[in-house]
Design a protein around this motif. Structure first.
Motif, PDB file in Angstrom:
ATOM      1  N   UNK A  87       0.855  -1.396   0.055  1.00  0.00           N
ATOM      2  CA  UNK A  87       0.152  -0.122  -0.019  1.00  0.00           C
ATOM      3  C   UNK A  87       1.039   1.239  -0.060  1.00  0.00           C
ATOM      4  N   UNK A  88       2.028   1.355   0.216  1.00  0.00           N
ATOM      5  CA  UNK A  88       3.066   2.382   0.352  1.00  0.00           C
ATOM      6  C   UNK A  88       3.490   2.823  -1.081  1.00  0.00           C
ATOM      7  N   UNK A  89       3.105   1.912  -2.184  1.00  0.00           N
ATOM      8  CA  UNK A  89       3.544   2.204  -3.608  1.00  0.00           C
ATOM      9  C   UNK A  89       2.540   2.874  -4.412  1.00  0.00           C
ATOM     10  N   UNK A  90       2.871   3.411  -5.379  1.00  0.00           N
ATOM     11  CA  UNK A  90       2.000   4.308  -6.179  1.00  0.00           C
ATOM     12  C   UNK A  90       1.435   3.338  -7.280  1.00  0.00           C
ATOM     13  N   UNK A  91       0.637   2.373  -6.815  1.00  0.00           N
ATOM     14  CA  UNK A  91      -0.164   1.236  -7.721  1.00  0.00           C
ATOM     15  C   UNK A  91      -1.533   1.721  -8.097  1.00  0.00           C
ATOM     16  N   UNK A  92      -1.858   1.341  -9.115  1.00  0.00           N
ATOM     17  CA  UNK A  92      -3.358   1.495  -9.590  1.00  0.00           C
ATOM     18  C   UNK A  92      -4.373   0.829  -8.478  1.00  0.00           C
ATOM     19  N   UNK A  93      -5.428   1.530  -8.157  1.00  0.00           N
ATOM     20  CA  UNK A  93      -6.320   1.107  -7.288  1.00  0.00           C
ATOM     21  C   UNK A  93      -6.722  -0.432  -7.277  1.00  0.00           C
ATOM     22  N   UNK A  94      -7.037  -0.619  -8.586  1.00  0.00           N
ATOM     23  CA  UNK A  94      -7.210  -2.088  -8.856  1.00  0.00           C
ATOM     24  C   UNK A  94      -6.308  -3.024  -8.444  1.00  0.00           C
ATOM     25  N   UNK A  95      -4.917  -2.732  -8.670  1.00  0.00           N
ATOM     26  CA  UNK A  95      -3.916  -3.646  -8.353  1.00  0.00           C
ATOM     27  C   UNK A  95      -3.871  -3.995  -6.782  1.00  0.00           C
ATOM     28  N   UNK A  96      -4.081  -2.865  -6.034  1.00  0.00           N
ATOM     29  CA  UNK A  96      -3.707  -2.866  -4.895  1.00  0.00           C
ATOM     30  C   UNK A  96      -5.063  -3.678  -4.218  1.00  0.00           C
ATOM     31  N   UNK A  97      -6.221  -3.630  -4.908  1.00  0.00           N
ATOM     32  CA  UNK A  97      -7.298  -4.371  -4.308  1.00  0.00           C
ATOM     33  C   UNK A  97      -7.122  -5.787  -4.546  1.00  0.00           C
ATOM     34  N   UNK A  98      -6.745  -6.201  -5.813  1.00  0.00           N
ATOM     35  CA  UNK A  98      -6.352  -7.629  -6.022  1.00  0.00           C
ATOM     36  C   UNK A  98      -5.232  -8.095  -5.135  1.00  0.00           C
ATOM     37  N   UNK A  99      -3.986  -7.412  -4.871  1.00  0.00           N
ATOM     38  CA  UNK A  99      -3.113  -7.807  -3.755  1.00  0.00           C
ATOM     39  C   UNK A  99      -3.738  -8.059  -2.653  1.00  0.00           C
ATOM     40  N   UNK A 100      -4.663  -7.175  -2.089  1.00  0.00           N
ATOM     41  CA  UNK A 100      -5.401  -7.221  -0.930  1.00  0.00           C
ATOM     42  C   UNK A 100      -6.259  -8.814  -0.836  1.00  0.00           C
ATOM     43  N   UNK A 101      -6.965  -8.964  -1.845  1.00  0.00           N
ATOM     44  CA  UNK A 101      -7.799 -10.176  -1.879  1.00  0.00           C
ATOM     45  C   UNK A 101      -7.186 -11.432  -1.954  1.00  0.00           C
ATOM     46  N   UNK A 102      -5.914 -11.434  -2.578  1.00  0.00           N
ATOM     47  CA  UNK A 102      -4.850 -12.588  -2.561  1.00  0.00           C
ATOM     48  C   UNK A 102      -4.132 -12.829  -1.577  1.00  0.00           C
TER      49      UNK A 102
END
Length: 470
Positions: free
Chosen positions: A15-30
């Motif tokens: 979450x400290x990285x400037x990633x697209x919201x969709x990617x952060x959401x997927x990382x959280x899901x998996x």
């Protein structure tokens, strides 16, 4: 510029990285919350568009590092090939494509295409005509499509070379040179390699722009991997030592590493003569034979795999009980890479290395690396030669239908476990469905029952030919 990490426990949140919201959401899901060391060091530079060289062993998290980078940069609305990922083997390319698709779950309409040798050209040509955003493949097949005008790389803005050292070892340098000439010079280039020989240094200078070098030390937890060394002189002693170790420890899954294709074939033949369930993995195999060998070993319907380093690179095999180095690896980092295949994910593992008087120099280098003196241990007592080789836990059934027939893993599981004559779900192992055929592992003691159930019954209303792989 170089960054090195000696801290395997480095904890940094995605979450400290400037990633697209969709990617952060997927990382959280998996369930991906904190970065591995190689991700923490490389991702900020990758996301900033810089060229990066990453050195780390299999399992270090490098695929997610470059996968997140290329997905963050991708413009889905531009239906052009924007990323090319090259891998040395079809197996690794398939794994990389699966991981990229997993990370891309939250971004709609991304198309990832694999282009590898050893499979029919026709379906690939059709897929290329429909277009893609990301291509993952092997250099030989990519070059083939390029030369015949079926593939355009003029819109590629990210090039990834995964396991670059093995691509060079396998003779892909001319193909790589030809392919890279067709990619715009202003691209971002990411190069990942377990080792960093002079050839890699030379190619990085030619194709990269002021790359950041990220190196994660290939260290293993001594609590999860125990290393043992045995001195043997001559082939007869070496083979006897191998038999003693396998019969004494009775591993469910073991890889025996050899330095050459000839040794691989000879060692596998000797083990087969002694009654072991064994496959030999080397560069002379047809792709279909190779795929079936890997499948049988990964699902535990074969106990021992004898392999060269090049053939075994990129294998996704978990729960490996033992690694045996029939000969000492030519390179210390290759030894570490071999050993790192056992004791993964917190499980216990063991590595056994056979060495001779001619290996003094290699043993001295290993002593420096491991920070300990290596002394030959006592082999198990010869009485263990009376023991029987371990039987594989599972058997593999081949079903003559796959994705093109709308067969899914759940359909196979249902066909096996349904009705009064079904087998228990706990007796079913890994299920793999490819385009035209499927494979299911079942416990050996119910293999005949499972074979009869699938052969006499139906999967999704259809009858398929089924047989057991030998």
């Amino acid at each position: 510029m170089t960054k090195e990490s000696n801290s395997a426990g480095q904890q940094t949140a995605f979450s400290t990285l400037p990633l697209k919201a969709e990617l952060l959401s997927t990382l959280n899901t998996i369930g991906f919350e904190t970065m591995t060391p190689i991700q923490a060091q490389s991702l900020p530079a990758i996301l900033d568009g810089k060229d990066v060289i990453g050195q780390g062993k299999t399992g270090s998290g490098k695929t997610a590092a470059f996968g997140l980078g290329l997905l963050n940069r991708l413009d889905v609305k531009r239906f052009r090939i924007q990323t090319l990922v090259m891998c040395p083997t079809r197996e690794l390319a398939d794994q990389v494509a699966v991981e990229i698709r997993t990370l891309a779950r939250g971004i709609h309409n991304i198309k990832v295409l694999t282009l590898c040798g050893g499979v029919p050209m026709g379906p690939q040509i059709g897929s290329l005509e429909h277009g893609a955003h990301i291509v993952v493949g092997t250099p030989g097949r990519i070059q083939d499509h390029l030369e015949k005008g079926r593939l355009s790389l003029e819109n590629v803005n990210t090039l990834v070379l995964d396991e670059a050292d093995r691509m060079l070892e396998m003779g892909f340098q001319p193909a790589l040179d030809a392919i890279i000439q067709d990619i715009p010079a202003g691209r971002q280039t990411l190069l990942f390699s377990a080792t960093f020989p002079s050839q890699i240094q030379a190619i990085s200078k030619q194709i990269m722009n002021s790359p950041l070098m990220v190196k994660v030390e290939s260290t293993h937890d001594n609590n999860s991997i125990s290393q043992h060394f045995y001195q043997c002189e001559g082939n007869r002693q070496r083979m006897d030592a191998l038999l003693l170790l396998l019969l004494n420890h009775q591993p469910e899954s073991a890889v025996v590493f050899c330095n050459t294709k000839r040794e691989t074939k000879d060692v596998a033949a000797c083990l087969e003569n002694e009654g072991f369930s064994v496959v030999a993995l080397h560069g002379d195999l047809e792709q279909r034979d190779r795929d079936q060998m890997l499948l049988k070993f990964a699902n535990k319907s074969v106990t021992v795999m004898v392999a060269t380093d090049v053939a075994a690179r990129g294998l996704d095999i978990d729960s490996l009980d033992a690694v045996i180095n029939y000969h000492v690896a030519f390179d210390t980092e290759v030894h570490v890479h071999r050993v790192g295949r056992t004791g993964r994910a917190g499980s216990q593992g063991a590595a056994y290395t056979l060495y001779g008087s001619e290996d003094g120099y290699k043993i001295a280098l290993l002593e420096d690396y491991l920070g300990r003196e290596i002394k030959g241990e006592e082999l198990p007592d010869s009485s263990v030669m009376q023991a029987l080789p371990p039987e594989p836990l599972m058997a593999t059934l081949h079903i003559d239908g796959g994705k093109k027939s709308k067969v899914r893993p759940g359909d196979i599981l249902g066909a096996l476990t349904g009705g009064d004559d079904g087998i228990q779900g706990a007796d079913v192992g890994k299920i793999k469905v490819t385009d035209y055929r499927s494979y299911v592992a079942v416990k050996r003691n119910v293999a005949k029952k499972a074979l009869k159930k699938l052969s006499a019954g139906k999967i999704k209303g259809r009858t398929y030919r089924v047989w057991q792989l030998r």
